[in-house]
Design a protein around this motif. Structure first.
Motif, PDB file in Angstrom:
ATOM      1  N   GLU A  42      -2.648  57.359 -47.589  1.00  0.00           N
ATOM      2  CA  GLU A  42      -2.083  57.763 -46.303  1.00  0.00           C
ATOM      3  C   GLU A  42      -3.135  57.648 -45.194  1.00  0.00           C
ATOM      4  OE1 GLU A  42      -0.123  61.754 -45.213  1.00  0.00           O
ATOM      5  OE2 GLU A  42       0.571  61.332 -47.254  1.00  0.00           O
ATOM      6  N   PHE A  43      -4.325  58.192 -45.463  1.00  0.00           N
ATOM      7  CA  PHE A  43      -5.410  58.148 -44.479  1.00  0.00           C
ATOM      8  C   PHE A  43      -5.826  56.704 -44.206  1.00  0.00           C
ATOM      9  CE2 PHE A  43      -6.765  62.632 -45.953  1.00  0.00           C
ATOM     10  CZ  PHE A  43      -6.009  63.218 -44.955  1.00  0.00           C
ATOM     11  N   ALA A  44      -5.880  55.896 -45.277  1.00  0.00           N
ATOM     12  CA  ALA A  44      -6.290  54.490 -45.126  1.00  0.00           C
ATOM     13  C   ALA A  44      -5.319  53.764 -44.198  1.00  0.00           C
ATOM     14  CB  ALA A  44      -6.342  53.807 -46.494  1.00  0.00           C
ATOM     15  N   GLU A  45      -4.039  54.071 -44.358  1.00  0.00           N
ATOM     16  CA  GLU A  45      -3.020  53.428 -43.536  1.00  0.00           C
ATOM     17  C   GLU A  45      -3.189  53.807 -42.064  1.00  0.00           C
ATOM     18  OE1 GLU A  45       1.774  53.409 -43.554  1.00  0.00           O
ATOM     19  OE2 GLU A  45       0.808  53.577 -45.522  1.00  0.00           O
ATOM     20  N   GLU A  46      -3.460  55.085 -41.820  1.00  0.00           N
ATOM     21  CA  GLU A  46      -3.690  55.538 -40.445  1.00  0.00           C
ATOM     22  C   GLU A  46      -4.884  54.818 -39.828  1.00  0.00           C
ATOM     23  OE1 GLU A  46      -4.213  59.750 -40.602  1.00  0.00           O
ATOM     24  OE2 GLU A  46      -2.079  60.151 -40.923  1.00  0.00           O
ATOM     25  N   GLU A  47      -5.956  54.706 -40.610  1.00  0.00           N
ATOM     26  CA  GLU A  47      -7.164  54.074 -40.077  1.00  0.00           C
ATOM     27  C   GLU A  47      -6.943  52.582 -39.846  1.00  0.00           C
ATOM     28  OE1 GLU A  47      -9.341  55.801 -38.853  1.00  0.00           O
ATOM     29  OE2 GLU A  47      -8.998  57.723 -39.830  1.00  0.00           O
ATOM     30  N   ARG A  48      -6.156  51.952 -40.717  1.00  0.00           N
ATOM     31  CA  ARG A  48      -5.827  50.525 -40.515  1.00  0.00           C
ATOM     32  C   ARG A  48      -5.062  50.345 -39.210  1.00  0.00           C
ATOM     33  NH1 ARG A  48      -9.076  46.972 -41.817  1.00  0.00           N
ATOM     34  NH2 ARG A  48      -9.965  47.620 -43.796  1.00  0.00           N
ATOM     35  N   ALA A  49      -4.189  51.290 -38.909  1.00  0.00           N
ATOM     36  CA  ALA A  49      -3.432  51.226 -37.654  1.00  0.00           C
ATOM     37  C   ALA A  49      -4.388  51.325 -36.469  1.00  0.00           C
ATOM     38  CB  ALA A  49      -2.389  52.339 -37.604  1.00  0.00           C
ATOM     39  N   HIS A  50      -5.413  52.174 -36.599  1.00  0.00           N
ATOM     40  CA  HIS A  50      -6.411  52.289 -35.530  1.00  0.00           C
ATOM     41  C   HIS A  50      -7.178  50.973 -35.395  1.00  0.00           C
ATOM     42  CE1 HIS A  50      -6.648  56.961 -36.143  1.00  0.00           C
ATOM     43  NE2 HIS A  50      -5.483  56.558 -35.683  1.00  0.00           N
ATOM     44  N   VAL A  51      -7.545  50.387 -36.528  1.00  0.00           N
ATOM     45  CA  VAL A  51      -8.264  49.107 -36.520  1.00  0.00           C
ATOM     46  C   VAL A  51      -7.449  48.071 -35.748  1.00  0.00           C
ATOM     47  CG1 VAL A  51      -8.976  47.147 -37.958  1.00  0.00           C
ATOM     48  CG2 VAL A  51      -9.576  49.477 -38.650  1.00  0.00           C
ATOM     49  N   ASN A  52      -6.156  47.996 -36.055  1.00  0.00           N
ATOM     50  CA  ASN A  52      -5.309  46.998 -35.410  1.00  0.00           C
ATOM     51  C   ASN A  52      -5.176  47.247 -33.916  1.00  0.00           C
ATOM     52  OD1 ASN A  52      -4.915  45.699 -37.817  1.00  0.00           O
ATOM     53  ND2 ASN A  52      -3.034  46.798 -38.307  1.00  0.00           N
ATOM     54  N   LEU A  53      -5.064  48.521 -33.560  1.00  0.00           N
ATOM     55  CA  LEU A  53      -4.960  48.877 -32.145  1.00  0.00           C
ATOM     56  C   LEU A  53      -6.211  48.450 -31.384  1.00  0.00           C
ATOM     57  CD1 LEU A  53      -3.510  50.470 -29.858  1.00  0.00           C
ATOM     58  CD2 LEU A  53      -4.741  52.500 -30.662  1.00  0.00           C
ATOM     59  N   VAL A  54      -7.385  48.758 -31.954  1.00  0.00           N
ATOM     60  CA  VAL A  54      -8.638  48.416 -31.284  1.00  0.00           C
ATOM     61  C   VAL A  54      -8.801  46.886 -31.232  1.00  0.00           C
ATOM     62  CG1 VAL A  54     -11.151  48.654 -31.339  1.00  0.00           C
ATOM     63  CG2 VAL A  54      -9.723  50.610 -31.904  1.00  0.00           C
ATOM     64  N   ARG A  55      -8.352  46.199 -32.289  1.00  0.00           N
ATOM     65  CA  ARG A  55      -8.404  44.720 -32.284  1.00  0.00           C
ATOM     66  C   ARG A  55      -7.596  44.144 -31.138  1.00  0.00           C
ATOM     67  NH1 ARG A  55      -8.486  43.484 -38.122  1.00  0.00           N
ATOM     68  NH2 ARG A  55     -10.707  43.293 -38.572  1.00  0.00           N
ATOM     69  N   GLU A  56      -6.400  44.696 -30.933  1.00  0.00           N
ATOM     70  CA  GLU A  56      -5.548  44.224 -29.830  1.00  0.00           C
ATOM     71  C   GLU A  56      -6.245  44.425 -28.493  1.00  0.00           C
ATOM     72  OE1 GLU A  56      -1.663  46.111 -29.939  1.00  0.00           O
ATOM     73  OE2 GLU A  56      -1.482  45.527 -32.054  1.00  0.00           O
ATOM     74  N   LEU A  57      -6.876  45.583 -28.344  1.00  0.00           N
ATOM     75  CA  LEU A  57      -7.587  45.878 -27.095  1.00  0.00           C
ATOM     76  C   LEU A  57      -8.758  44.930 -26.901  1.00  0.00           C
ATOM     77  CD1 LEU A  57      -7.542  49.749 -27.372  1.00  0.00           C
ATOM     78  CD2 LEU A  57      -6.361  48.394 -25.642  1.00  0.00           C
ATOM     79  N   LEU A  58      -9.443  44.625 -28.003  1.00  0.00           N
ATOM     80  CA  LEU A  58     -10.592  43.719 -27.928  1.00  0.00           C
ATOM     81  C   LEU A  58     -10.158  42.338 -27.445  1.00  0.00           C
ATOM     82  CD1 LEU A  58     -13.050  44.195 -30.910  1.00  0.00           C
ATOM     83  CD2 LEU A  58     -13.633  43.833 -28.505  1.00  0.00           C
ATOM     84  N   ALA A  59      -8.990  41.922 -27.899  1.00  0.00           N
ATOM     85  CA  ALA A  59      -8.495  40.605 -27.501  1.00  0.00           C
ATOM     86  C   ALA A  59      -8.310  40.550 -25.993  1.00  0.00           C
ATOM     87  CB  ALA A  59      -7.178  40.307 -28.216  1.00  0.00           C
ATOM     88  N   ARG A  60      -8.044  41.713 -25.397  1.00  0.00           N
ATOM     89  CA  ARG A  60      -7.845  41.764 -23.947  1.00  0.00           C
ATOM     90  C   ARG A  60      -9.152  42.001 -23.193  1.00  0.00           C
ATOM     91  NH1 ARG A  60      -3.753  46.145 -23.166  1.00  0.00           N
ATOM     92  NH2 ARG A  60      -3.004  46.096 -25.318  1.00  0.00           N
ATOM     93  N   HIS A  61     -10.204  42.297 -23.931  1.00  0.00           N
ATOM     94  CA  HIS A  61     -11.514  42.523 -23.298  1.00  0.00           C
ATOM     95  C   HIS A  61     -12.570  41.662 -23.975  1.00  0.00           C
ATOM     96  CE1 HIS A  61     -10.208  46.023 -20.895  1.00  0.00           C
ATOM     97  NE2 HIS A  61      -9.419  46.272 -21.917  1.00  0.00           N
ATOM     98  N   PRO A  62     -12.563  40.366 -23.695  1.00  0.00           N
ATOM     99  CA  PRO A  62     -13.482  39.438 -24.364  1.00  0.00           C
ATOM    100  C   PRO A  62     -14.938  39.722 -24.001  1.00  0.00           C
ATOM    101  CG  PRO A  62     -12.294  38.330 -22.601  1.00  0.00           C
ATOM    102  CD  PRO A  62     -11.701  39.697 -22.726  1.00  0.00           C
ATOM    103  N   GLU A  63     -15.797  39.112 -24.788  1.00  0.00           N
ATOM    104  CA  GLU A  63     -17.229  39.309 -24.587  1.00  0.00           C
ATOM    105  C   GLU A  63     -17.659  38.845 -23.195  1.00  0.00           C
ATOM    106  OE1 GLU A  63     -19.714  37.822 -27.714  1.00  0.00           O
ATOM    107  OE2 GLU A  63     -21.169  39.302 -27.033  1.00  0.00           O
ATOM    108  N   PRO A  64     -18.406  39.707 -22.502  1.00  0.00           N
ATOM    109  CA  PRO A  64     -18.883  39.312 -21.170  1.00  0.00           C
ATOM    110  C   PRO A  64     -20.035  38.316 -21.291  1.00  0.00           C
ATOM    111  CG  PRO A  64     -19.720  41.482 -21.740  1.00  0.00           C
ATOM    112  CD  PRO A  64     -18.812  41.070 -22.870  1.00  0.00           C
ATOM    113  N   ASP A  65     -20.469  37.771 -20.183  1.00  0.00           N
ATOM    114  CA  ASP A  65     -21.604  36.846 -20.182  1.00  0.00           C
ATOM    115  C   ASP A  65     -22.821  37.503 -20.813  1.00  0.00           C
ATOM    116  OD1 ASP A  65     -20.008  35.053 -18.945  1.00  0.00           O
ATOM    117  OD2 ASP A  65     -20.715  35.518 -16.917  1.00  0.00           O
ATOM    118  N   SER A  66     -23.692  36.669 -21.355  1.00  0.00           N
ATOM    119  CA  SER A  66     -24.811  37.204 -22.132  1.00  0.00           C
ATOM    120  C   SER A  66     -25.781  38.010 -21.276  1.00  0.00           C
ATOM    121  CB  SER A  66     -25.547  36.065 -22.835  1.00  0.00           C
ATOM    122  OG  SER A  66     -25.966  35.135 -21.865  1.00  0.00           O
ATOM    123  N   ASP A  67     -25.700  37.864 -19.950  1.00  0.00           N
ATOM    124  CA  ASP A  67     -26.634  38.606 -19.104  1.00  0.00           C
ATOM    125  C   ASP A  67     -26.020  39.909 -18.599  1.00  0.00           C
ATOM    126  OD1 ASP A  67     -24.765  37.564 -17.474  1.00  0.00           O
ATOM    127  OD2 ASP A  67     -26.140  36.740 -15.992  1.00  0.00           O
TER     128      ASP A  67
END
Ligand code: ZN
Length: 176
Positions: free
Chosen positions: A139-164
């Motif tokens: 049950e806990f693993a499933e909840e945490e996987r849902a968090h992982v997926n949520l943060v992944r979606e957010l990351l896709a919308r906030h790509p890596e900034p320039d190296s400087d």
């Protein structure tokens, strides 16, 4: 004895609940901190989101406390927690909190923590002998996987900034 089972060392429901509670409380604090950080970074949108995540993790913590009511949770000293590394799976390295941290960096940090938490419970599902521990860990693993997926979606919308990104264009001025 199975080497992986020894690695988690969690055999009973109260032990599992004590660990899960520690994970959720740390996650609650982490997201509050990241929200503060995003306010400093002038990203109110992400600040609001991290606040929401902090509330979600906090709610989980309260639920676990309710579940644990009447059970005698072991008092586990921080150094006795069965993590692989010193910090709990969801905690973040405070030293990496840069005052110029961008949303991307904040989210990467959150992702790493959520993934560690998910893996922690998944390993427990694979190795636990006790059926109750196995089921609750799932049950806990499933909840945490849902968090992982949520943060992944957010990351896709906030790509890596320039190296400087950490070159401070407007460094804080020391007041005399
Ligand atoms: Zn989480």
């Amino acid at each position: 004895m199975n080497a992986t089972a020894t690695a988690t060392g969690i055999a009973t429901l109260p032990e599992l609940l004590a660990h899960a509670l520690a994970i959720e409380v740390e996650a609650e604090e982490r997201y509050a901190l990241l929200a503060d950080q995003m306010e400093v970074h002038n990203n109110p949108q992400l600040a609001t989101l991290f606040r929401k995540l902090s509330e979600i993790e906090g709610r989980h913590a309260r639920q676990i406390e309710q579940r644990a009511a009447g059970l005698d949770l072991p008092e586990i000293a921080p150094w006795d927690y069965r993590w692989d590394d010193a910090d709990s799976p969801e905690s973040i390295d405070m030293t990496s909190l840069h005052y110029l941290m961008t949303p991307h960096h904040a989210l990467r940090m959150a992702l790493a923590a959520e993934e560690r938490a998910a893996r922690f419970f998944e390993r427990l599902v694979e190795t636990a002998d006790n059926e109750d521990v196995k089921n609750l860990a799932a049950e806990f693993a499933e909840e945490e996987r849902a968090h992982v997926n949520l943060v992944r979606e957010l990351l896709a919308r906030h790509p890596e900034p320039d190296s400087d990104w950490d070159e401070d264009m407007d460094p804080p001025v020391l007041q005399e």
